[in-house]
Design an enzyme around this catalytic site. Structure first.
Site, short mmCIF file in Angstrom:
data_model
loop_
_atom_site.label_atom_id
_atom_site.label_comp_id
_atom_site.label_asym_id
_atom_site.label_seq_id
_atom_site.Cartn_x
_atom_site.Cartn_y
_atom_site.Cartn_z
N VAL B 32 39.02 55.88 44.21
CA VAL B 32 39.21 54.96 43.38
C VAL B 32 37.93 54.58 42.71
O VAL B 32 39.08 53.96 41.08
CB VAL B 32 39.90 53.38 43.86
CG1 VAL B 32 39.82 51.62 42.96
CG2 VAL B 32 41.28 53.48 44.88
N GLY B 35 38.66 56.62 38.51
CA GLY B 35 38.84 56.51 37.85
C GLY B 35 38.87 54.66 36.95
O GLY B 35 39.17 54.14 35.91
N HIS B 36 38.88 53.71 37.93
CA HIS B 36 38.24 52.60 37.58
C HIS B 36 36.34 52.21 37.86
O HIS B 36 36.03 51.59 39.35
CB HIS B 36 38.99 51.39 38.57
CG HIS B 36 38.49 50.06 37.84
ND1 HIS B 36 37.65 48.78 38.32
CD2 HIS B 36 39.56 49.18 37.37
CE1 HIS B 36 38.34 48.23 37.85
NE2 HIS B 36 39.66 48.23 37.49
N PHE B 37 35.67 52.78 37.50
CA PHE B 37 35.70 53.69 36.26
C PHE B 37 34.86 54.34 35.91
O PHE B 37 34.23 54.31 36.63
CB PHE B 37 35.67 52.12 34.78
CG PHE B 37 36.45 51.85 34.26
CD1 PHE B 37 37.45 51.42 34.15
CD2 PHE B 37 36.30 49.80 35.07
CE1 PHE B 37 38.35 50.15 33.97
CE2 PHE B 37 37.13 48.82 34.46
CZ PHE B 37 38.43 49.32 34.30
N LEU B 42 33.76 50.17 39.54
CA LEU B 42 34.22 48.86 39.68
C LEU B 42 35.07 48.01 40.67
O LEU B 42 36.28 49.33 40.68
CB LEU B 42 34.28 47.67 38.56
CG LEU B 42 33.56 47.43 37.27
CD1 LEU B 42 33.96 47.12 36.32
CD2 LEU B 42 32.26 46.89 38.19
#
Lengths: 93, 148
Positions: B32, B35-37, B42
């Site tokens: 996760v 991609g974030h970020f 976060l």
């Protein structure tokens, strides 16, 4: 104090996209006003809070689905207002 | 907390009838965060909502003796007040505001290091378990959490 019908109609208008003046005593909440189940949940929550009751919407839905009560008994505005009045009276309010 | 399995709650701290306090720790690493970020991991806001919903869900499961299943139906007034990143321990508070017919409304918040991270009002529809496997899984996890 405003009638139960007016209070419920105000709540519906506040919690959906239905315009207040379109909500009439003979309006069917689902068939005529197009309230979906999620909006109806918000409306029931607002009615519960406003009247200090617990609208037995699960039991009503079961009765309608089982064919033991007509949907109009609970979901036509003037009848819904009458059911709310009964619940308030039963609560002692 | 196992983000990929949507297991957001690690342990129950307290349950007092109308509210629950649970703890969990944001994992150090997860796809996760790739991609974030990139370069600035976060915890996504939607997963913070899920965490508050799960705390509310465990509260309602406990209050209903694990006989019916709460499903998230509505999120109101969600506010994300601070960023939160990998490895952070969090405390989640959930309180039942209203016990309706076939639904409940809760107020939940997440705190980290004594600071409020987010809060929201959640509506959950409470239904019969749609599958016996789900009922068994919830009761099993509930026992691990000391709730069932």
């Amino acid at each position: 104090m405003a009638s139960s019908f007016d209070r419920i109609a105000d709540i519906i208008a506040e919690n959906s996209e239905v315009e207040r003046d379109k909500i009439l005593p003979d309006s069917h909440v689902i068939n005529d006003l197009g309230i979906d189940s999620l909006d109806f949940l918000d409306i029931v929550f607002a009615i519960d809070k406003a009247f200090g009751i617990k609208v037995p919407v699960e039991a009503w839905t079961q009765e309608v689905n089982a064919g033991t009560a007509p949907a109009e008994q609970y979901f036509v505005m003037k009848n819904l207002a009458a059911r709310i009045d009964e619940l308030v009276a039963a609560k002692g309010g | 907390m196992k983000l990929e399995y949507f297991q957001m709650i690690d342990r129950v701290v307290s349950f007092d009838g109308e509210s629950i306090v649970v703890e969990s720790t944001i994992p150090d690493a997860s796809p996760v965060f790739e991609g974030h970020f990139p370069g600035y991991p976060l915890m996504p806001g939607v997963l913070l909502v899920e965490t508050m919903a799960q705390a509310s869900g465990w509260l309602l499961l406990k209050l209903g003796n694990f006989e019916r299943m709460p499903f998230l139906m509505g999120v109101k007034e969600a506010k994300f007040r601070s960023f939160i990143g990998p490895g952070t321990p969090v405390t989640v508070h959930a309180q039942r505001l209203h016990d309706g017919s076939g639904y409940a409304v809760t107020k939940a918040r997440i705190e980290a290091n004594g600071k409020r991270i987010c809060d929201a009002e959640l509506t959950l529809r409470i239904m019969d378990f749609p599958a016996p496997e789900l009922a068994a899984a919830m009761r099993g996890r509930g026992q691990e959490l000391g709730l069932a």
